[in-house]
Enzyme design. Structure first.
Site, PDB file in Angstrom:
ATOM      1  N   GLU A 108       0.879  -1.178   0.000  1.00 13.41           N
ATOM      2  CA  GLU A 108       0.000   0.000   0.000  1.00 13.41           C
ATOM      3  C   GLU A 108       0.911   1.221   0.000  1.00 13.41           C
ATOM      4  O   GLU A 108       1.434   1.616   1.038  1.00 13.41           O
ATOM      5  CB  GLU A 108      -0.896  -0.011   1.255  1.00 13.41           C
ATOM      6  CG  GLU A 108      -1.824  -1.215   1.345  1.00 13.41           C
ATOM      7  CD  GLU A 108      -3.040  -1.108   0.439  1.00 13.41           C
ATOM      8  OE1 GLU A 108      -3.357   0.014  -0.020  1.00 13.41           O
ATOM      9  OE2 GLU A 108      -3.676  -2.145   0.179  1.00 13.41           O
TER      10      GLU A 108
ATOM     11  N   CYS B  55      -2.099   9.601   2.513  1.00 10.96           N
ATOM     12  CA  CYS B  55      -1.615   9.011   1.254  1.00 10.96           C
ATOM     13  C   CYS B  55      -2.525   9.350   0.093  1.00 10.96           C
ATOM     14  O   CYS B  55      -2.065   9.442  -1.045  1.00 10.96           O
ATOM     15  CB  CYS B  55      -1.485   7.508   1.402  1.00 10.96           C
ATOM     16  SG  CYS B  55      -3.002   6.746   1.983  1.00 10.96           S
TER      17      CYS B  55
HETATM   18  P1  NAD Z   1       7.472   5.108   7.729  1.00 11.28           P
HETATM   19  O1  NAD Z   1       8.718   5.913   7.674  1.00 11.28           O
HETATM   20  O2  NAD Z   1       6.771   4.942   9.006  1.00 11.28           O
HETATM   21  O3  NAD Z   1       7.814   3.696   7.093  1.00 11.28           O
HETATM   22  C1  NAD Z   1       6.871   2.661   6.988  1.00 11.28           C
HETATM   23  C2  NAD Z   1       7.385   1.415   7.676  1.00 11.28           C
HETATM   24  O4  NAD Z   1       8.542   0.943   7.024  1.00 11.28           O
HETATM   25  C3  NAD Z   1       7.755   1.631   9.128  1.00 11.28           C
HETATM   26  O5  NAD Z   1       7.162   0.630   9.916  1.00 11.28           O
HETATM   27  C4  NAD Z   1       9.261   1.560   9.134  1.00 11.28           C
HETATM   28  O6  NAD Z   1       9.792   1.035  10.322  1.00 11.28           O
HETATM   29  C5  NAD Z   1       9.543   0.637   7.985  1.00 11.28           C
HETATM   30  N1  NAD Z   1      10.871   0.898   7.419  1.00 11.28           N
HETATM   31  C6  NAD Z   1      11.458   2.112   7.201  1.00 11.28           C
HETATM   32  N2  NAD Z   1      12.665   1.956   6.627  1.00 11.28           N
HETATM   33  C7  NAD Z   1      12.852   0.623   6.471  1.00 11.28           C
HETATM   34  C8  NAD Z   1      13.912  -0.176   5.924  1.00 11.28           C
HETATM   35  N3  NAD Z   1      15.015   0.375   5.426  1.00 11.28           N
HETATM   36  N4  NAD Z   1      13.748  -1.522   5.936  1.00 11.28           N
HETATM   37  C9  NAD Z   1      12.640  -2.083   6.427  1.00 11.28           C
HETATM   38  N5  NAD Z   1      11.604  -1.381   6.952  1.00 11.28           N
HETATM   39  C10 NAD Z   1      11.712  -0.053   6.980  1.00 11.28           C
HETATM   40  O7  NAD Z   1       6.356   5.710   6.751  1.00 11.28           O
HETATM   41  P2  NAD Z   1       6.531   6.382   5.322  1.00 11.28           P
HETATM   42  O8  NAD Z   1       7.004   5.379   4.348  1.00 11.28           O
HETATM   43  O9  NAD Z   1       7.257   7.673   5.421  1.00 11.28           O
HETATM   44  O10 NAD Z   1       4.989   6.688   5.021  1.00 11.28           O
HETATM   45  C11 NAD Z   1       4.614   7.651   4.127  1.00 11.28           C
HETATM   46  C12 NAD Z   1       4.393   7.030   2.758  1.00 11.28           C
HETATM   47  O11 NAD Z   1       3.437   5.986   2.861  1.00 11.28           O
HETATM   48  C13 NAD Z   1       3.824   8.003   1.752  1.00 11.28           C
HETATM   49  O12 NAD Z   1       4.409   7.763   0.497  1.00 11.28           O
HETATM   50  C14 NAD Z   1       2.344   7.648   1.716  1.00 11.28           C
HETATM   51  O13 NAD Z   1       1.690   7.991   0.543  1.00 11.28           O
HETATM   52  C15 NAD Z   1       2.399   6.178   1.929  1.00 11.28           C
HETATM   53  N6  NAD Z   1       1.158   5.706   2.513  1.00 11.28           N
HETATM   54  C16 NAD Z   1       0.372   4.862   1.810  1.00 11.28           C
HETATM   55  C17 NAD Z   1      -0.827   4.441   2.342  1.00 11.28           C
HETATM   56  C18 NAD Z   1      -1.739   3.504   1.615  1.00 11.28           C
HETATM   57  O14 NAD Z   1      -2.647   2.999   2.253  1.00 11.28           O
HETATM   58  N7  NAD Z   1      -1.541   3.242   0.348  1.00 11.28           N
HETATM   59  C19 NAD Z   1      -1.206   4.877   3.597  1.00 11.28           C
HETATM   60  C20 NAD Z   1      -0.365   5.731   4.290  1.00 11.28           C
HETATM   61  C21 NAD Z   1       0.821   6.130   3.747  1.00 11.28           C
END
Ligand code: NAD
Length: 477
Positions: free
Chosen positions: A227, A261
């Protein structure tokens, strides 16, 4: 399209942490293999436990959300706890019928025979959640996992630490550890998790980490649901009720300070429509957040200072007709609702998913150009169209590809358990919510049965001679 870079800084877990994680996965696999999570009654009981737990920990959860994201209580009650509560009720109401095997038609050639489609649990699943709706996006997938009869490990986002801790408390106190376990932590912990073998990985977050997850999953041939995000466009057509459209766009953009998102990322309209729409947008912001949004109890904060810096870097003050960098406060993680006009396609704000409270207005010469602009970019998570014309709506439905298309509204379609939610291409793969959540956490297994008598399959056994050959020749022309 660039995604926001991951926040997590590497940490070093002690070896005990690694063994604890491995122990969690082993325990969940053992209880899954024992059949603990299969019966309908047991699934319903866990969903009820989750619902009761959320009610019991309501204060703790709302406080944590306020701490991490300055989430206004009412907004959090709707978009986090409310959406999750509705989803639980919807799933509980329908689970028995979803679990019932579906009858299939094997067709005349196989006759006599019967067949059905059974939805079997995937097994032990991993759910990795982001920080922007840290409760909703952790518990939403969990509801699907439980409904599907799976065990699950949850990894909440460390970027929203208060909510991560509150979720760990909620799940450890109210749910059965034979079903659900929580691993808190950042990159190191997630990396250890990703080395383990799961039967499904459900990841929500940015595309960069999405690729890391998919790569790790490939090692065990584990299916993944991703997602992700992207730049969700809005097109406002001439002749639309601009007052209502403006309100819906403003609400969609500035909820959670733009960190959604599916927030409308940028707005396209003809110069004439932009001119007429602009005063309605300004009025709508004022009506919702007052003259000084900083004082509004209904306006959220940016999750971390480094994100404040990133979002401020996208603002061009010369183009801001509302808000701008001057009103921001880094220490308070506050960025005012900002609207930028005369934005060009190669401006920095168009280079990545904004994920903050900036609405750029871009001029196009009509719906055809808007469609071409969308088609030229990566497939967005959602596209929004406000138009009084059916043929314009149809144009977007037919000629653009996105996770979903919402006509006449923003965000609200995602709150419905009756509408699957997910991306396509760069915005992800797989969908959930309601029945879709149950389906994505199960394998649809056809079970076909044929009586041994009469042995109609005799027809296809060799040798292929005489009458048999002639008959087969006619049947399989
Ligand atoms: P985040 O930084 O919290 O990362 C998401 C998860 O990935 C966390 O649990 C984190 O611990 C893990 N993570 C981070 N780096 C990692 C690595 N190197 N290896 C393994 N795991 C790792 O959140 P984010 O990614 O900044 O969230 C924002 C993004 O998510 C935006 O692009 C947004 O559009 C997208 N998003 C999508 C949805 C959807 O439902 N499609 C919903 C919310 C957010």
């Amino acid at each position: 399209m660039a995604s926001p870079t991951p926040d997590a800084a590497p940490t070093t877990p002690d070896p005990a942490q690694r063994s604890a994680i491995i122990e969690d996965v082993t325990a969940l696999r053992t209880s899954f293999d024992a059949g603990t999570t299969r019966p309908l009654r047991a699934r319903l009981a866990q969903l009820t436990a989750l619902e009761r737990g959320i009610a019991a920990e309501r204060e703790l959860l709302l406080t944590a959300l306020a701490q991490d994201l300055g989430k206004p209580r009412t907004e959090a009650a709707i978009t986090e706890l409310g959406v999750v509560g509705q989803e639980i009720r919807e799933v509980r109401r329908n689970l028995a019928s979803w679990m019932r095997p579906e009858r299939l038609r094997p067709g005349l050639l196989l006759s006599p025979a019967s067949a059905q489609l059974r939805r079997e649990p995937m097994g032990t699943t991993l759910i990795i959640a982001p920080w922007n709706y840290p409760l909703n996006l952790t518990l939403g997938p969990l509801i699907g996992a439980i409904a599907g009869g799976n065990t699950a490990i949850l990894k909440p986002s460390e970027v929203a630490p208060a909510t991560s801790a509150a979720l760990a408390h909620l799940l450890r106190t109210h749910l059965d550890p034979d079903w659900v376990r929580v691993v808190e932590g950042a990159v190191e912990e997630t990396t250890i998790l990703l080395e383990q073998r799961f039967d499904l990985i459900f990841y929500t977050g940015n595309g960069t980490v999405g690729r890391i997850v998919a790569r790790a999953a490939a090692e065990h041939l584990t299916p993944t649901v991703l997602e992700l995000g992207g730049k969700s466009p809005v097109f406002v057509d001439e002749g639309t009720d601009l007052k209502t459209a403006a309100r819906r766009i403003v609400w969609g953009k500035f909820t959670n300070a733009g960190q959604t998102c599916i927030a409308p990322d940028y707005l396209m309209a003809t110069p004439r429509t932009i001119e007429k729409l602009t005063p309605h947008l300004l009025r709508a912001v004022r009506a919702m957040y007052g003259k000084d949004p900083r004082r509004s109890p209904d306006y959220g904060r940016i999750v971390a200072e480094r994100h404040v810096d990133r979002v401020l870097g996208l603002i061009d003050d010369d183009k801001a007709i509302l808000g701008g960098t001057a009103g921001a406060d880094r220490a308070e993680r506050f960025i005012p609702p900002t609207i930028m006009t005369d934005v060009a396609w190669d401006d920095p704000v168009m280079g990545e998913e904004i994920f903050g409270p900036i609405l750029p207005l871009l001029a196009v010469d009509g719906p055809e150009e808007a469609v071409a602009r969308i088609a030229a970019g990566e497939k967005p998570l959602t596209a929004y169209v406000f138009s009084p014309r059916r043929e314009v709506e149809e144009l977007f439905a037919e000629r653009t590809s996105s996770g979903s298309l919402a006509l006449g509204m923003t965000l609200a379609h995602v709150g419905s358990s009756g509408i699957p939610f997910g991306g396509v291409g760069e915005s992800g793969m797989g969908a959930y919510h309601g029945r879709a959540g149950f389906e994505v956490f199960t394998h649809a297994k056809p079970v076909a049965r044929k009586p041994l008598r009469p042995d109609t399959l005799r027809l296809v056994y060799p040798p292929y001679t005489g009458l048999r050959k002639a008959l087969l020749g006619r049947l399989f022309r």
